[in-house]
Design a protein around this motif. Sequence first.
Motif, PDB file in Angstrom:
ATOM      1  N   ILE A  16      28.136  56.855  11.305  1.00  0.00           N
ATOM      2  CA  ILE A  16      28.629  56.975   9.930  1.00  0.00           C
ATOM      3  C   ILE A  16      27.553  57.583   9.035  1.00  0.00           C
ATOM      4  CG2 ILE A  16      29.335  55.636   7.896  1.00  0.00           C
ATOM      5  CD1 ILE A  16      30.712  53.699   9.956  1.00  0.00           C
ATOM      6  N   LEU A  17      26.317  57.111   9.190  1.00  0.00           N
ATOM      7  CA  LEU A  17      25.210  57.674   8.411  1.00  0.00           C
ATOM      8  C   LEU A  17      24.997  59.142   8.747  1.00  0.00           C
ATOM      9  CD1 LEU A  17      22.629  54.748   8.590  1.00  0.00           C
ATOM     10  CD2 LEU A  17      23.976  55.467   6.605  1.00  0.00           C
ATOM     11  N   ASP A  18      25.127  59.482  10.027  1.00  0.00           N
ATOM     12  CA  ASP A  18      24.953  60.872  10.459  1.00  0.00           C
ATOM     13  C   ASP A  18      26.010  61.785   9.835  1.00  0.00           C
ATOM     14  OD1 ASP A  18      23.550  62.812  12.137  1.00  0.00           O
ATOM     15  OD2 ASP A  18      25.367  62.826  13.378  1.00  0.00           O
ATOM     16  N   GLU A  19      27.211  61.248   9.622  1.00  0.00           N
ATOM     17  CA  GLU A  19      28.291  62.011   8.989  1.00  0.00           C
ATOM     18  C   GLU A  19      28.159  62.032   7.470  1.00  0.00           C
ATOM     19  OE1 GLU A  19      31.792  60.037  10.401  1.00  0.00           O
ATOM     20  OE2 GLU A  19      31.534  60.792  12.445  1.00  0.00           O
ATOM     21  N   LYS A  20      27.126  61.368   6.950  1.00  0.00           N
ATOM     22  CA  LYS A  20      26.863  61.288   5.503  1.00  0.00           C
ATOM     23  C   LYS A  20      28.011  60.617   4.740  1.00  0.00           C
ATOM     24  CE  LYS A  20      23.360  64.796   5.206  1.00  0.00           C
ATOM     25  NZ  LYS A  20      22.203  63.969   5.397  1.00  0.00           N
ATOM     26  N   LYS A  21      28.638  59.634   5.392  1.00  0.00           N
ATOM     27  CA  LYS A  21      29.675  58.825   4.757  1.00  0.00           C
ATOM     28  C   LYS A  21      29.063  57.495   4.339  1.00  0.00           C
ATOM     29  CE  LYS A  21      33.456  60.770   7.475  1.00  0.00           C
ATOM     30  NZ  LYS A  21      34.482  60.474   8.474  1.00  0.00           N
ATOM     31  N   SER A  22      29.690  56.823   3.394  1.00  0.00           N
ATOM     32  CA  SER A  22      29.207  55.509   2.983  1.00  0.00           C
ATOM     33  C   SER A  22      29.502  54.488   4.087  1.00  0.00           C
ATOM     34  CB  SER A  22      29.875  55.047   1.695  1.00  0.00           C
ATOM     35  OG  SER A  22      29.467  53.716   1.415  1.00  0.00           O
ATOM     36  N   PRO A  23      28.482  53.735   4.503  1.00  0.00           N
ATOM     37  CA  PRO A  23      28.670  52.742   5.556  1.00  0.00           C
ATOM     38  C   PRO A  23      28.997  51.342   5.027  1.00  0.00           C
ATOM     39  CG  PRO A  23      26.358  52.977   5.098  1.00  0.00           C
ATOM     40  CD  PRO A  23      27.074  53.949   4.190  1.00  0.00           C
ATOM     41  N   LEU A  24      29.129  51.179   3.726  1.00  0.00           N
ATOM     42  CA  LEU A  24      29.233  49.842   3.151  1.00  0.00           C
ATOM     43  C   LEU A  24      30.461  49.072   3.644  1.00  0.00           C
ATOM     44  CD1 LEU A  24      28.014  50.630  -0.474  1.00  0.00           C
ATOM     45  CD2 LEU A  24      26.706  49.672   1.451  1.00  0.00           C
ATOM     46  N   ALA A  25      31.633  49.683   3.632  1.00  0.00           N
ATOM     47  CA  ALA A  25      32.843  48.993   4.093  1.00  0.00           C
ATOM     48  C   ALA A  25      32.719  48.634   5.573  1.00  0.00           C
ATOM     49  CB  ALA A  25      34.075  49.853   3.853  1.00  0.00           C
ATOM     50  N   PHE A  26      32.182  49.555   6.380  1.00  0.00           N
ATOM     51  CA  PHE A  26      32.009  49.283   7.801  1.00  0.00           C
ATOM     52  C   PHE A  26      31.095  48.079   8.017  1.00  0.00           C
ATOM     53  CE2 PHE A  26      29.527  49.671  11.693  1.00  0.00           C
ATOM     54  CZ  PHE A  26      30.544  49.702  12.646  1.00  0.00           C
ATOM     55  N   VAL A  27      29.999  48.014   7.280  1.00  0.00           N
ATOM     56  CA  VAL A  27      29.061  46.897   7.433  1.00  0.00           C
ATOM     57  C   VAL A  27      29.744  45.582   7.085  1.00  0.00           C
ATOM     58  CG1 VAL A  27      26.941  45.858   6.523  1.00  0.00           C
ATOM     59  CG2 VAL A  27      26.977  48.280   7.150  1.00  0.00           C
ATOM     60  N   HIS A  28      30.487  45.555   5.988  1.00  0.00           N
ATOM     61  CA  HIS A  28      31.184  44.331   5.603  1.00  0.00           C
ATOM     62  C   HIS A  28      32.197  43.901   6.665  1.00  0.00           C
ATOM     63  CE1 HIS A  28      29.580  43.418   1.662  1.00  0.00           C
ATOM     64  NE2 HIS A  28      29.634  44.704   1.354  1.00  0.00           N
ATOM     65  N   GLN A  29      32.846  44.866   7.323  1.00  0.00           N
ATOM     66  CA  GLN A  29      33.860  44.541   8.326  1.00  0.00           C
ATOM     67  C   GLN A  29      33.259  44.219   9.690  1.00  0.00           C
ATOM     68  OE1 GLN A  29      36.156  48.128   8.237  1.00  0.00           O
ATOM     69  NE2 GLN A  29      37.339  47.513   6.455  1.00  0.00           N
TER      70      GLN A  29
END
Length: 135
Positions: A112-125
Amino acid sequence: MLDAFHGQWHLENQVSFTAHTLAELNNLVKQLAAAPSVSSYRTGASGHHAWIIATNHEFNLEIYFGESTGNDAVVSFVLYGPYTPEDAGSIFDGRGLSGEMTTDAVCELLAILDEKKSPLAFVHQSALEVAVVTD
């Protein structure tokens, strides 16, 4: 590509950020998860035996491999950000999340970081434990 550096207890460590492919980082996660724990070197010793710090310049991810990582494939993490190029803040300004997640989830987080997307929702889930950084 993500800029990253890593280290391992009892070995000479990389001390500056260099570009890494996602495949290189995924292999590094597997390698460090399987590395000997600190307690295997000395009776009574414990702690993190390895670490990776990766950045996409919007988020900074710290991954720590501890005593039980090899057994349960769980690592500790701290995710700082988001930051903008104009942001003069420190990565230690309290913006972030910390907790534990599996090594498989860490590899997804790196993607997700490599795609330059926000990882916040993924981390919470996906995190087994997650808390807001308060330092």
